[in-house]
Design a protein around this motif. Structure first.
Motif, PDB file in Angstrom:
ATOM      1  N   PRO A   1      15.125   4.210  -0.540  1.00 55.84           N
ATOM      2  CA  PRO A   1      15.117   2.798  -0.893  1.00 55.84           C
ATOM      3  C   PRO A   1      13.753   2.199  -0.972  1.00 55.84           C
ATOM      4  O   PRO A   1      13.339   1.442  -2.054  1.00 55.84           O
ATOM      5  CB  PRO A   1      16.075   2.331  -0.316  1.00 55.84           C
ATOM      6  N   LEU A   2      13.037   2.468   0.107  1.00 60.66           N
ATOM      7  CA  LEU A   2      11.799   2.144   0.005  1.00 60.66           C
ATOM      8  C   LEU A   2      11.044   2.545  -0.977  1.00 60.66           C
ATOM      9  O   LEU A   2      10.010   1.685  -1.500  1.00 60.66           O
ATOM     10  CB  LEU A   2      11.126   2.286   1.699  1.00 60.66           C
ATOM     11  N   ASP A   3      11.028   3.801  -1.228  1.00 57.84           N
ATOM     12  CA  ASP A   3      10.080   4.311  -2.378  1.00 57.84           C
ATOM     13  C   ASP A   3      10.591   3.719  -3.766  1.00 57.84           C
ATOM     14  O   ASP A   3       9.498   3.635  -4.431  1.00 57.84           O
ATOM     15  CB  ASP A   3      10.494   5.686  -2.175  1.00 57.84           C
ATOM     16  N   LYS A   4      11.752   3.674  -3.864  1.00 57.38           N
ATOM     17  CA  LYS A   4      12.354   3.174  -4.967  1.00 57.38           C
ATOM     18  C   LYS A   4      11.848   1.598  -5.251  1.00 57.38           C
ATOM     19  O   LYS A   4      11.429   1.168  -6.463  1.00 57.38           O
ATOM     20  CB  LYS A   4      13.819   3.008  -5.262  1.00 57.38           C
ATOM     21  N   SER A   5      11.817   0.837  -4.211  1.00 56.79           N
ATOM     22  CA  SER A   5      11.441  -0.702  -4.164  1.00 56.79           C
ATOM     23  C   SER A   5       9.826  -0.569  -4.556  1.00 56.79           C
ATOM     24  O   SER A   5       9.519  -1.463  -5.281  1.00 56.79           O
ATOM     25  CB  SER A   5      11.683  -1.478  -2.939  1.00 56.79           C
ATOM     26  N   ARG A   6       9.102   0.292  -3.909  1.00 59.92           N
ATOM     27  CA  ARG A   6       7.678   0.420  -4.258  1.00 59.92           C
ATOM     28  C   ARG A   6       7.426   0.653  -5.750  1.00 59.92           C
ATOM     29  O   ARG A   6       6.455   0.029  -6.263  1.00 59.92           O
ATOM     30  CB  ARG A   6       7.020   1.210  -3.261  1.00 59.92           C
ATOM     31  N   ALA A   7       8.253   1.545  -6.160  1.00 58.16           N
ATOM     32  CA  ALA A   7       7.895   1.941  -7.616  1.00 58.16           C
ATOM     33  C   ALA A   7       8.174   0.722  -8.533  1.00 58.16           C
ATOM     34  O   ALA A   7       7.385   0.294  -9.528  1.00 58.16           O
ATOM     35  CB  ALA A   7       8.762   3.075  -8.162  1.00 58.16           C
ATOM     36  N   VAL A   8       9.337   0.084  -8.247  1.00 61.59           N
ATOM     37  CA  VAL A   8       9.812  -1.353  -9.004  1.00 61.59           C
ATOM     38  C   VAL A   8       8.466  -2.150  -8.994  1.00 61.59           C
ATOM     39  O   VAL A   8       8.279  -2.859  -9.800  1.00 61.59           O
ATOM     40  CB  VAL A   8      11.062  -1.660  -8.572  1.00 61.59           C
ATOM     41  N   GLU A   9       8.021  -2.253  -7.857  1.00 61.30           N
ATOM     42  CA  GLU A   9       6.964  -3.249  -7.382  1.00 61.30           C
ATOM     43  C   GLU A   9       5.761  -3.188  -8.203  1.00 61.30           C
ATOM     44  O   GLU A   9       5.011  -3.905  -8.660  1.00 61.30           O
ATOM     45  CB  GLU A   9       6.450  -3.308  -5.854  1.00 61.30           C
ATOM     46  N   GLY A  10       5.490  -1.916  -8.164  1.00 59.80           N
ATOM     47  CA  GLY A  10       4.281  -1.406  -9.254  1.00 59.80           C
ATOM     48  C   GLY A  10       4.538  -1.648 -10.649  1.00 59.80           C
ATOM     49  O   GLY A  10       3.659  -2.264 -11.273  1.00 59.80           O
ATOM     50  N   THR A  11       5.631  -1.509 -10.939  1.00 60.66           N
ATOM     51  CA  THR A  11       5.931  -1.840 -12.341  1.00 60.66           C
ATOM     52  C   THR A  11       5.935  -3.320 -12.672  1.00 60.66           C
ATOM     53  O   THR A  11       5.472  -3.676 -13.772  1.00 60.66           O
ATOM     54  CB  THR A  11       7.551  -1.220 -12.948  1.00 60.66           C
ATOM     55  N   LEU A  12       6.499  -4.046 -11.765  1.00 59.61           N
ATOM     56  CA  LEU A  12       6.385  -5.600 -11.707  1.00 59.61           C
ATOM     57  C   LEU A  12       4.960  -6.004 -11.802  1.00 59.61           C
ATOM     58  O   LEU A  12       4.555  -6.982 -12.600  1.00 59.61           O
ATOM     59  CB  LEU A  12       7.315  -6.112 -10.738  1.00 59.61           C
ATOM     60  N   GLU A  13       4.067  -5.337 -10.888  1.00 51.05           N
ATOM     61  CA  GLU A  13       2.623  -5.770 -10.912  1.00 51.05           C
ATOM     62  C   GLU A  13       1.988  -5.553 -12.292  1.00 51.05           C
ATOM     63  O   GLU A  13       1.342  -6.557 -12.769  1.00 51.05           O
ATOM     64  CB  GLU A  13       2.143  -4.896  -9.781  1.00 51.05           C
ATOM     65  N   LYS A  14       2.459  -4.268 -12.926  1.00 57.45           N
ATOM     66  CA  LYS A  14       1.623  -4.154 -14.296  1.00 57.45           C
ATOM     67  C   LYS A  14       2.222  -4.878 -15.206  1.00 57.45           C
ATOM     68  O   LYS A  14       1.440  -5.321 -16.146  1.00 57.45           O
ATOM     69  CB  LYS A  14       2.011  -2.544 -14.526  1.00 57.45           C
ATOM     70  N   ALA A  15       3.320  -5.296 -15.263  1.00 62.61           N
ATOM     71  CA  ALA A  15       4.130  -6.386 -16.036  1.00 62.61           C
ATOM     72  C   ALA A  15       3.398  -7.747 -16.021  1.00 62.61           C
ATOM     73  O   ALA A  15       2.916  -8.419 -17.038  1.00 62.61           O
ATOM     74  CB  ALA A  15       5.463  -6.475 -16.010  1.00 62.61           C
ATOM     75  N   ALA A  16       3.227  -7.936 -15.040  1.00 56.23           N
ATOM     76  CA  ALA A  16       2.493  -9.443 -14.485  1.00 56.23           C
ATOM     77  C   ALA A  16       1.014  -9.126 -15.067  1.00 56.23           C
ATOM     78  O   ALA A  16       0.552 -10.485 -15.613  1.00 56.23           O
ATOM     79  CB  ALA A  16       2.477  -9.775 -13.008  1.00 56.23           C
ATOM     80  N   GLU A  17       0.330  -8.217 -14.804  1.00 59.28           N
ATOM     81  CA  GLU A  17      -0.856  -8.035 -15.202  1.00 59.28           C
ATOM     82  C   GLU A  17      -0.897  -8.337 -16.979  1.00 59.28           C
ATOM     83  O   GLU A  17      -2.034  -8.962 -17.351  1.00 59.28           O
ATOM     84  CB  GLU A  17      -1.718  -6.716 -14.871  1.00 59.28           C
ATOM     85  N   LYS A  18      -0.192  -7.606 -17.543  1.00 57.63           N
ATOM     86  CA  LYS A  18      -0.099  -7.648 -18.865  1.00 57.63           C
ATOM     87  C   LYS A  18       0.138  -8.863 -19.351  1.00 57.63           C
ATOM     88  O   LYS A  18      -0.274  -9.272 -20.398  1.00 57.63           O
ATOM     89  CB  LYS A  18       1.121  -6.555 -19.543  1.00 57.63           C
ATOM     90  N   THR A  19       1.087  -9.816 -18.924  1.00 57.21           N
ATOM     91  CA  THR A  19       1.345 -10.978 -19.353  1.00 57.21           C
ATOM     92  C   THR A  19       0.176 -11.895 -19.086  1.00 57.21           C
ATOM     93  O   THR A  19      -0.082 -12.638 -19.820  1.00 57.21           O
ATOM     94  CB  THR A  19       2.899 -11.481 -18.459  1.00 57.21           C
ATOM     95  N   ALA A  20      -0.600 -11.842 -17.924  1.00 60.82           N
ATOM     96  CA  ALA A  20      -1.594 -12.584 -17.703  1.00 60.82           C
ATOM     97  C   ALA A  20      -2.790 -12.430 -18.862  1.00 60.82           C
ATOM     98  O   ALA A  20      -3.334 -13.249 -19.126  1.00 60.82           O
ATOM     99  CB  ALA A  20      -2.184 -12.137 -16.210  1.00 60.82           C
ATOM    100  N   ASP A  21      -2.789 -11.166 -19.191  1.00 62.50           N
ATOM    101  CA  ASP A  21      -3.889 -10.611 -20.240  1.00 62.50           C
ATOM    102  C   ASP A  21      -3.361 -11.317 -21.600  1.00 62.50           C
ATOM    103  O   ASP A  21      -4.307 -11.688 -22.120  1.00 62.50           O
ATOM    104  CB  ASP A  21      -3.968  -9.522 -20.479  1.00 62.50           C
ATOM    105  N   THR A  22      -2.278 -11.389 -21.772  1.00 63.05           N
ATOM    106  CA  THR A  22      -1.789 -11.704 -22.983  1.00 63.05           C
ATOM    107  C   THR A  22      -1.952 -13.381 -23.096  1.00 63.05           C
ATOM    108  O   THR A  22      -2.281 -13.985 -24.115  1.00 63.05           O
ATOM    109  CB  THR A  22      -0.195 -11.519 -23.347  1.00 63.05           C
ATOM    110  N   VAL A  23      -1.652 -14.015 -21.826  1.00 62.29           N
ATOM    111  CA  VAL A  23      -1.827 -15.528 -21.854  1.00 62.29           C
ATOM    112  C   VAL A  23      -3.108 -15.904 -22.152  1.00 62.29           C
ATOM    113  O   VAL A  23      -3.742 -16.817 -22.603  1.00 62.29           O
ATOM    114  CB  VAL A  23      -1.071 -16.089 -20.651  1.00 62.29           C
ATOM    115  N   LYS A  24      -4.179 -14.802 -21.329  1.00 61.02           N
ATOM    116  CA  LYS A  24      -5.725 -15.242 -21.347  1.00 61.02           C
ATOM    117  C   LYS A  24      -6.313 -15.126 -22.739  1.00 61.02           C
ATOM    118  O   LYS A  24      -6.857 -15.743 -23.047  1.00 61.02           O
ATOM    119  CB  LYS A  24      -6.350 -14.397 -20.423  1.00 61.02           C
ATOM    120  N   ASP A  25      -5.806 -13.820 -23.355  1.00 59.55           N
ATOM    121  CA  ASP A  25      -6.069 -13.801 -24.679  1.00 59.55           C
ATOM    122  C   ASP A  25      -5.464 -14.761 -25.750  1.00 59.55           C
ATOM    123  O   ASP A  25      -6.402 -15.313 -26.522  1.00 59.55           O
ATOM    124  CB  ASP A  25      -5.457 -12.345 -25.281  1.00 59.55           C
TER     125      ASP A  25
END
Length: 89
Positions: A62-86
């Motif tokens: 379960p910890l490995d799965k949560s780390r994978a989800v955390e990585g996905t959420l971080e990428k999505a947050a970065e993408k959203t931040a880039d979109t807002v910045k643009d």
């Protein structure tokens, strides 16, 4: 306000009674003593290790799965931040 104090005191009492009631042990039943060994037999090292590994895996998966989800959420947050910045430029 006095009503809330009385209610709270009653709830605390109910919880305390419940906790002390849960601490009761079940009556012990005695098994017939056939030919009991003189010394307790220790489990083999491989059984102990496999049981320990099972526990580690049950926690690690379960910890490995949560780390994978955390990585996905971080990428999505970065993408959203880039979109807002643009959009603001």
């Amino acid at each position: 306000m006095k009503r809330w104090g009385n209610w709270l005191a009653m709830m605390v009492g109910v919880v305390m009674l419940g906790l002390t009631g849960c601490g009761q042990e079940a009556p012990k039943t005695e098994a017939p003593k056939a030919a009991a060994p003189s010394a307790p037999v220790a489990p083999s090292k491989s059984v102990t290790e496999s049981t320990g590994q099972t526990f580690v895996d049950s926690i690690k998966t379960p910890l490995d799965k949560s780390r994978a989800v955390e990585g996905t959420l971080e990428k999505a947050a970065e993408k959203t931040a880039d979109t807002v910045k643009d959009a603001t430029q």
